[in-house]
Design a protein around this motif. Structure first.
Motif, PDB file in Angstrom:
ATOM      1  N   LEU A   1       0.789  -1.269  -0.095  1.00 44.47           N
ATOM      2  CA  LEU A   1       0.001  -0.001   0.126  1.00 44.47           C
ATOM      3  C   LEU A   1       0.837   1.093   0.052  1.00 44.47           C
TER       4      LEU A   1
ATOM      5  N   GLY B   1      -3.221   4.160   4.012  1.00 42.34           N
ATOM      6  CA  GLY B   1      -2.895   2.782   4.186  1.00 42.34           C
ATOM      7  C   GLY B   1      -2.975   2.051   5.350  1.00 42.34           C
TER       8      GLY B   1
ATOM      9  N   VAL C   1      -6.605   0.832   5.512  1.00 39.62           N
ATOM     10  CA  VAL C   1      -6.802  -0.262   4.629  1.00 39.62           C
ATOM     11  C   VAL C   1      -6.016  -1.522   5.424  1.00 39.62           C
ATOM     12  N   GLU C   2      -4.922  -1.179   5.993  1.00 33.68           N
ATOM     13  CA  GLU C   2      -4.263  -2.242   6.598  1.00 33.68           C
ATOM     14  C   GLU C   2      -4.972  -3.108   7.480  1.00 33.68           C
TER      15      GLU C   2
ATOM     16  N   PRO D   1      -1.551  -6.909   4.167  1.00 36.74           N
ATOM     17  CA  PRO D   1      -0.958  -5.403   3.657  1.00 36.74           C
ATOM     18  C   PRO D   1       0.417  -5.226   4.110  1.00 36.74           C
TER      19      PRO D   1
ATOM     20  N   VAL E   1       2.413  -1.673   4.372  1.00 32.20           N
ATOM     21  CA  VAL E   1       2.373  -0.325   4.309  1.00 32.20           C
ATOM     22  C   VAL E   1       3.911   0.195   4.117  1.00 32.20           C
TER      23      VAL E   1
ATOM     24  N   THR F   1       1.351  -4.438  -5.766  1.00 38.25           N
ATOM     25  CA  THR F   1       1.392  -2.967  -5.183  1.00 38.25           C
ATOM     26  C   THR F   1       0.161  -1.924  -5.782  1.00 38.25           C
TER      27      THR F   1
ATOM     28  N   SER G   1      -1.373   1.591  -5.249  1.00 37.21           N
ATOM     29  CA  SER G   1      -1.297   3.269  -4.836  1.00 37.21           C
ATOM     30  C   SER G   1      -2.514   3.779  -4.773  1.00 37.21           C
ATOM     31  N   TYR G   2      -2.697   4.880  -3.642  1.00 34.44           N
ATOM     32  CA  TYR G   2      -3.883   5.676  -3.381  1.00 34.44           C
ATOM     33  C   TYR G   2      -3.663   7.126  -3.432  1.00 34.44           C
TER      34      TYR G   2
ATOM     35  N   TRP H   1     -13.016   0.643  -0.640  1.00 38.32           N
ATOM     36  CA  TRP H   1     -12.251  -0.498  -0.101  1.00 38.32           C
ATOM     37  C   TRP H   1     -12.972  -1.468   0.831  1.00 38.32           C
TER      38      TRP H   1
END
Length: 550
Positions: free
Chosen positions: A269, A280, A283-284, A300, A302, A318, A320-321, A353
């Motif tokens: 992330l 991240g 999301v993790e 995940p 980060v 991989t 990206s955000y 997400w």
């Protein structure tokens, strides 16, 4: 990156997912098409609890409220406006919460540039620093879904005592608290005793899916965030959830699942620098705690930047955000492009997400709404607090570091580190967990890229006990291929937990020991390094790790 962004994107309501179709197309069979054939997008949008099997149906039925919680959350807006006006003189907002109660508000505050102090630690130094900061102007948002979270209860006790010690009456102190919890929880009764305002949470939403509920909105509204904008963004995006095309959440979830089932079950992330800060970390938790169970899961990872060690690799996906993104923006020249880019407004990011994680869980065959292994470390912690922490002798002492190794492992620092890294293997990963002060000991986070460079393997980093409410579920319930480096530190000046027979330092030590016990029960490689003087010990440890070579 330009090539990725030039490919067709799946977009809705300002959020675009690039590269997901290519990931799905690279699998032996299309995961996305299988999901569409099973009518999963529409069923998930309609909150069908049978998607994850009969055993999960009851829990899923109680936890699918996140699909449309953004609509119910609008009912909170008048109350939040009144609350913000009533507490306008309390301009230092402290959020006492763990996991899902703190991670999303931290992202919102960072992304919008609003000040918010997040207290999600039991480190005495970090807690003391928060208590000494603008106390007379502080409002403490105590956030716990269950109402029994030990860290949050300890924070609430410490602040209450601090307010009284500052000369406030109990009525005055009560005004400095806002409680967010499920209706009927023990914390609701405590709020009444304190005379504090209570904002009820959405009981049909689990903690890690609660970004757009009172848990995310209350502290951020008090900090000055225009939280209605987040709800607008999510509401606009929600129209895409039932579609088979023009559904970015489906594209992302199918790609995550396709990669995981093809052996790419580690997701890197990466923030792309375009305006969404810290997503991240949220999301993790969402991915790790939702999918990491029954020996399965998506790990995940980060990372710090596009050129950080551990970004590329055949087993890694991989992602990206960020916010707005144009071709050529990121990553920097000379760095590898991500496999997938997710760009759009934060409210839509949260919902996308959540939806993608639930989609991926249907493919993996796990229940995304439970966390069966989270209680293990908690139970060990409680037992240690009751009976006392074990006090083994270190294998060696070098400078400001005590080395604690398993039988048969080298006892010296360099040998113990090399032994741990050599044991990761071709399928494993390394998790670094630091039971330290996230601010005063911030240099500990440099261990992640150093170790990733030294091992060539996926390396994660988590602050304890914060990580117990995040990736802790994956480490204990997911694939048992992890190796663990735990870093603890001597407490210089401890801090009592009012009304409890233990201090914050004792609680922190018990949590670290309970965590070790839970990992040892799985016979996973574990090295503990204890810093007898934190600053010197961290410098020594970083030097030792920096001298390692892959």
């Amino acid at each position: 990156m330009g090539e990725l962004l030039a490919a067709p994107a799946e977009a809705a309501a300002g959020l675009a997912v690039y590269g997901a179709r290519e990931v799905d197309a690279g699998a032996p069979a299309s995961t996305r098409q299988a999901l569409v054939d099973a009518d999963v997008p529409a069923r998930l949008a309609a909150k069908d609890p049978t998607l994850w099997g009969p055993e999960a149906a009851t829990g899923a039925a109680a936890g699918l409220g996140w699909v449309d919680t953004h609509r119910r959350s609008r009912e909170l807006l008048p109350q939040l406006a009144e609350l913000t006006a009533e507490l306008a003189d309390l301009d230092h907002v402290v959020l006492a919460g763990m996991g899902g109660s703190s991670l999303a508000p931290e992202v919102i505050a960072r992304t919008t540039g609003r000040p918010l102090t997040v207290l999600d630690t039991t480190d005495p130094g970090q807690v003391r620093a928060a208590l000494s900061d603008r106390l007379e102007r502080t409002v403490v948002v105590v956030a716990s879904k269950s109402g029994t979270t030990v860290e949050t209860d300890s924070h609430r006790r410490a602040y209450w005592q601090a307010f009284l010690d500052a000369g406030m009456t109990e009525a005055e102190a009560g005004r400095h608290f806002v409680i967010v919890t499920d209706p009927g929880s023990p914390l609701e009764a405590v709020a009444a005793e304190l005379g504090a305002i209570t904002v009820p949470a959405d009981a049909g939403v689990g903690g890690r899916y609660s970004a757009l509920t009172a848990f995310g909105l209350v502290p951020c509204a008090l900090a000055g965030v225009a939280v209605a904008d987040l709800l607008d963004q999510a509401d606009a995006f929600a129209a895409s959830l039932g579609r088979t095309e023009g559904n970015p959440g489906l594209a992302l979830g199918a790609a995550l699942a396709a990669a995981a089932t093809a052996g790419r079950d580690r997701v890197v992330l990466l923030a792309d620098g375009t305006g969404v800060e810290g997503l991240g970390d949220w999301v993790e938790q969402l991915l790790a705690e939702s999918t990491g169970k029954d020996g399965l899961g998506i790990l995940p990872v980060v990372v710090e930047s596009p050129d950080s060690p551990g970004v590329g690799g055949g087993e890694l996906l991989t992602v990206s955000y960020g916010g707005a993104l144009a071709a050529g923006d990121v990553p920097a020249p000379g760095t590898a492009a991500p496999d997938i880019a997710v760009n759009g407004p934060l409210g839509a990011q949260f919902l996308a997400w959540e939806y993608a994680t639930a989609i991926a869980a249907t493919v993996l065959g796990v229940n995304p709404f439970d966390q069966p292994n989270v209680t293990e470390a908690k139970e060990h912690t409680a037992a240690i607090l009751a009976a006392g922490a074990p006090a083994p002798a270190p294998s060696s002492v070098e400078g400001a570091i005590e080395v604690y190794t398993a039988p048969g492992a080298p006892g010296d620092l360099a040998g113990a580190l090399r032994h741990l890294l050599d044991g990761i293997g071709d399928e494993g990963y390394l998790a670094v967990t630091a039971y330290l002060d996230r601010h005063a000991d911030a240099t500990a986070a440099r261990l992640r890229p150093l170790l990733a460079g030294a091992t060539g393997r996926p390396v994660t980093f988590g602050w304890g006990p914060r990580y117990l409410h995040s990736t802790g579920q994956y480490h204990k319930g997911g694939p048992q291929v992890g190796s663990f480096l735990q870093v603890t530190g001597t407490v210089g000046v401890d801090l009592p937990v009012p009304g409890k027979p233990y201090s914050f330092g004792e609680l922190q030590a018990a949590q670290a020991a309970g965590d070790r016990q839970a990992l040892a029960g799985r016979e996973r490689p574990l090295l503990r390094l204890h810093l007898t003087e934190r600053s010197a010990g961290l410098a020594q440890l970083l030097d030792a790790v920096g001298s390692l070579r892959a």
